[in-house]
Write a protein that holds these residues in place. Structure first.
Motif, PDB file in Angstrom:
ATOM      1  N   GLN A 239     -15.405  14.457  40.690  1.00 29.95           N
ATOM      2  CA  GLN A 239     -14.835  15.535  40.839  1.00 29.95           C
ATOM      3  C   GLN A 239     -13.551  14.864  39.590  1.00 29.95           C
ATOM      4  OE1 GLN A 239     -12.938  17.132  44.586  1.00 29.95           O
ATOM      5  NE2 GLN A 239     -11.062  15.537  44.105  1.00 29.95           N
ATOM      6  N   VAL A 240     -12.831  16.000  38.842  1.00 31.12           N
ATOM      7  CA  VAL A 240     -12.285  15.768  37.987  1.00 31.12           C
ATOM      8  C   VAL A 240     -10.735  16.317  37.929  1.00 31.12           C
ATOM      9  CG1 VAL A 240     -12.452  15.716  35.315  1.00 31.12           C
ATOM     10  CG2 VAL A 240     -13.875  15.098  36.628  1.00 31.12           C
ATOM     11  N   VAL A 241      -9.701  16.073  37.955  1.00 28.72           N
ATOM     12  CA  VAL A 241      -9.023  16.206  37.314  1.00 28.72           C
ATOM     13  C   VAL A 241      -7.977  16.886  36.756  1.00 28.72           C
ATOM     14  CG1 VAL A 241      -6.284  16.271  38.062  1.00 28.72           C
ATOM     15  CG2 VAL A 241      -7.851  16.104  39.929  1.00 28.72           C
ATOM     16  N   ALA A 242      -8.096  17.626  35.929  1.00 28.69           N
ATOM     17  CA  ALA A 242      -7.302  17.739  34.411  1.00 28.69           C
ATOM     18  C   ALA A 242      -6.365  18.869  33.791  1.00 28.69           C
ATOM     19  CB  ALA A 242      -9.285  18.467  33.233  1.00 28.69           C
ATOM     20  N   GLY A 243      -5.786  18.046  33.037  1.00 32.84           N
ATOM     21  CA  GLY A 243      -4.571  18.418  32.350  1.00 32.84           C
ATOM     22  C   GLY A 243      -5.091  19.747  31.668  1.00 32.84           C
ATOM     23  N   LEU A 244      -5.545  20.893  32.350  1.00 32.56           N
ATOM     24  CA  LEU A 244      -5.793  22.035  30.717  1.00 32.56           C
ATOM     25  C   LEU A 244      -5.440  23.455  31.990  1.00 32.56           C
ATOM     26  CD1 LEU A 244      -9.390  21.490  30.811  1.00 32.56           C
ATOM     27  CD2 LEU A 244      -8.086  20.483  29.120  1.00 32.56           C
ATOM     28  N   ALA A 245      -4.474  23.588  32.900  1.00 35.03           N
ATOM     29  CA  ALA A 245      -3.888  24.699  33.233  1.00 35.03           C
ATOM     30  C   ALA A 245      -3.112  25.343  32.243  1.00 35.03           C
ATOM     31  CB  ALA A 245      -3.066  24.622  34.318  1.00 35.03           C
ATOM     32  N   GLU A 246      -2.552  24.791  31.435  1.00 35.12           N
ATOM     33  CA  GLU A 246      -1.477  25.799  30.610  1.00 35.12           C
ATOM     34  C   GLU A 246      -2.792  26.347  28.874  1.00 35.12           C
ATOM     35  OE1 GLU A 246       0.218  22.591  29.087  1.00 35.12           O
ATOM     36  OE2 GLU A 246       2.451  22.984  30.304  1.00 35.12           O
ATOM     37  N   LYS A 247      -3.760  26.101  29.316  1.00 32.20           N
ATOM     38  CA  LYS A 247      -4.389  26.905  28.274  1.00 32.20           C
ATOM     39  C   LYS A 247      -5.777  27.833  28.986  1.00 32.20           C
ATOM     40  CE  LYS A 247      -7.471  26.401  23.842  1.00 32.20           C
ATOM     41  NZ  LYS A 247      -7.259  26.041  22.742  1.00 32.20           N
ATOM     42  N   TYR A 248      -6.121  26.915  30.019  1.00 32.95           N
ATOM     43  CA  TYR A 248      -7.684  27.546  30.429  1.00 32.95           C
ATOM     44  C   TYR A 248      -7.180  27.969  32.171  1.00 32.95           C
ATOM     45  CZ  TYR A 248      -9.279  25.551  26.709  1.00 32.95           C
ATOM     46  OH  TYR A 248     -10.204  24.960  25.277  1.00 32.95           O
ATOM     47  N   SER A 249      -8.056  29.490  32.818  1.00 32.27           N
ATOM     48  CA  SER A 249      -7.183  29.400  34.134  1.00 32.27           C
ATOM     49  C   SER A 249      -8.651  29.462  34.470  1.00 32.27           C
ATOM     50  CB  SER A 249      -7.770  31.293  34.050  1.00 32.27           C
ATOM     51  OG  SER A 249      -8.795  31.424  33.664  1.00 32.27           O
ATOM     52  N   LYS A 273      -8.473  13.380  43.945  1.00 32.95           N
ATOM     53  CA  LYS A 273      -8.741  11.639  43.708  1.00 32.95           C
ATOM     54  C   LYS A 273      -9.616  12.623  42.474  1.00 32.95           C
ATOM     55  CE  LYS A 273     -12.480   8.558  44.725  1.00 32.95           C
ATOM     56  NZ  LYS A 273     -13.738   8.735  45.443  1.00 32.95           N
ATOM     57  N   SER A 274      -9.377  12.251  41.061  1.00 34.08           N
ATOM     58  CA  SER A 274     -10.013  12.356  40.539  1.00 34.08           C
ATOM     59  C   SER A 274     -11.199  11.178  39.552  1.00 34.08           C
ATOM     60  CB  SER A 274      -8.815  12.242  38.901  1.00 34.08           C
ATOM     61  OG  SER A 274     -10.025  12.905  37.877  1.00 34.08           O
ATOM     62  N   GLU A 275     -12.315  11.441  39.263  1.00 35.98           N
ATOM     63  CA  GLU A 275     -12.966  10.245  39.269  1.00 35.98           C
ATOM     64  C   GLU A 275     -13.717  10.426  37.744  1.00 35.98           C
ATOM     65  OE1 GLU A 275     -16.216  10.476  43.060  1.00 35.98           O
ATOM     66  OE2 GLU A 275     -16.214  12.673  42.273  1.00 35.98           O
ATOM     67  N   GLY A 276     -13.257  11.115  36.896  1.00 35.33           N
ATOM     68  CA  GLY A 276     -13.847  10.943  35.453  1.00 35.33           C
ATOM     69  C   GLY A 276     -12.732  12.491  34.688  1.00 35.33           C
ATOM     70  N   MET A 277     -12.680  11.693  33.375  1.00 39.79           N
ATOM     71  CA  MET A 277     -12.282  12.895  32.560  1.00 39.79           C
ATOM     72  C   MET A 277     -12.290  13.454  31.285  1.00 39.79           C
ATOM     73  SD  MET A 277     -10.092  10.354  29.411  1.00 39.79           S
ATOM     74  CE  MET A 277      -8.780  10.137  30.916  1.00 39.79           C
ATOM     75  N   VAL A 278     -12.084  15.322  31.740  1.00 38.67           N
ATOM     76  CA  VAL A 278     -12.679  16.044  30.737  1.00 38.67           C
ATOM     77  C   VAL A 278     -12.180  15.798  29.656  1.00 38.67           C
ATOM     78  CG1 VAL A 278     -12.952  18.682  29.951  1.00 38.67           C
ATOM     79  CG2 VAL A 278     -13.275  17.749  32.851  1.00 38.67           C
ATOM     80  N   LEU A 279     -13.073  15.765  28.216  1.00 42.74           N
ATOM     81  CA  LEU A 279     -12.151  15.003  26.523  1.00 42.74           C
ATOM     82  C   LEU A 279     -11.642  16.966  26.145  1.00 42.74           C
ATOM     83  CD1 LEU A 279     -15.194  12.624  25.523  1.00 42.74           C
ATOM     84  CD2 LEU A 279     -12.937  12.191  27.322  1.00 42.74           C
ATOM     85  N   ALA A 280     -11.163  16.657  25.744  1.00 47.10           N
ATOM     86  CA  ALA A 280     -10.147  17.987  24.612  1.00 47.10           C
ATOM     87  C   ALA A 280      -9.229  17.302  24.033  1.00 47.10           C
ATOM     88  CB  ALA A 280      -9.719  19.142  25.681  1.00 47.10           C
TER      89      ALA A 280
END
Length: 300
Positions: A239-249, A273-280
């Protein structure tokens, strides 16, 4: 630094301000007063504190300022008003310079030796107490002042000064900082700013970056920027929490391959809980596309 820095907020450090402070607040005020005060006994009173004769009204006023200084400075320190405490000490040294100039001991030592003796006694009394007052701010410099007067072990508080105490040979206590030294320090800052922070190959190798595929995605309630993603990285789903909602639905990301840092220490974002990081990319939020790499493949 204490004089220039605000007490309740951050500040910018300037080498020019530092140079002016050392010159204006140290070398030209207590430094000048102390050097003259220590030099005269060596020249005219066999290197000892001369006796105090009959005191004038000006002498009494000067003496009272010395007597009350420890209480005033102590109260300010107790209230954490460090700059005001130090400025009171500097003001006292300025008063000493004015008193010395007004009394003109270089003249009265010949015309009225008793007057010169009284002046030098009170000036050395101030010097001894300045050494003690400066201890919380400049312990090394304060130690040198007290050492010249053989008062190293004296406790905090007003100190009377007896006639005949040996005054060691005067030495400059605060040196002015030359322009060349300031320019050299400025150049070091420029060099540091130009340096690129580097990592070793071992640092990079410690990061486990893998190709993953997003199996599900949903918005996090209360946040306009965060998405909760379940990502398959081959051996497991994380499970990863990513700060991508401003660009992706969420729909844009389901079944899309992504690059993931999988050994990041878990943390909670918005309570999730976030277990990793999506790279962008940082500004445009473009995902780093692994192309046709297999799910679970490690980035090296």
């Amino acid at each position: 630094l204490t004089v220039n820095a605000p007490l309740t907020s951050a500040t910018d450090f300037s080498w020019d301000d530092f140079q002016r402070g050392v010159t204006d607040e140290l070398a030209d005020v207590p430094g000048n007063f102390l050097h003259r005060t220590f030099s005269f006994p060596g020249r005219f009173f066999a290197g000892r504190v001369p006796a105090a004769g009959e005191l004038t009204a000006e002498d009494h006023e000067f003496l009272e300022s010395i007597r009350t200084a420890h209480d005033t400075v102590g109260e300010l320190l107790d209230k954490f008003q460090f700059r005001d405490a130090l400025m009171h000490i500097i003001k006292l040294a300025k008063m000493g310079n004015k008193y010395f100039n007004d009394q003109e001991p270089w003249k009265t030592v010949k015309e009225s030796p008793a007057r010169a003796s009284t002046c030098l006694h009170l000036c050395n009394l101030l010097a001894a107490n300045l050494g003690k007052l400066l201890r919380p701010f400049m312990p090394s410099a304060a130690g040198r002042i007290l050492s010249i007067m053989n008062l190293e072990d004296e406790p905090w508080g007003f100190h009377e000064l007896e006639e005949g105490r040996v005054i060691e040979r005067a030495k400059p206590l605060f040196s002015k900082i030359p322009d060349e030294a300031i320019e050299e320090e400025k150049a070091k800052l420029i060099e540091e700013d130009d340096e690129v922070e580097t990592v070793t190959i071992d640092d990079f190798a410690s990061m486990d970056i893998r190709v993953g595929v997003v199996r599900s995605a949903e918005r996090i309630e209360g946040s306009d920027k965060l998405l909760k993603l379940m990502i398959d990285v081959g051996e497991r789903e994380m499970q990863v929490v990513a700060g991508l909602a401003e660009k992706y639905s969420p729909e844009d990301l389901v079944e899309r391959k992504v690059t993931v840092l999988v050994n990041l220490k878990p943390a909670k974002l918005f309570g999730v809980k976030s277990e990793g990081m999506v790279l962008a990319t940082g500004e445009s939020l473009n995902l780093l596309d692994p192309g046709d790499a297999e799910v679970g493949e490690r980035i090296r």
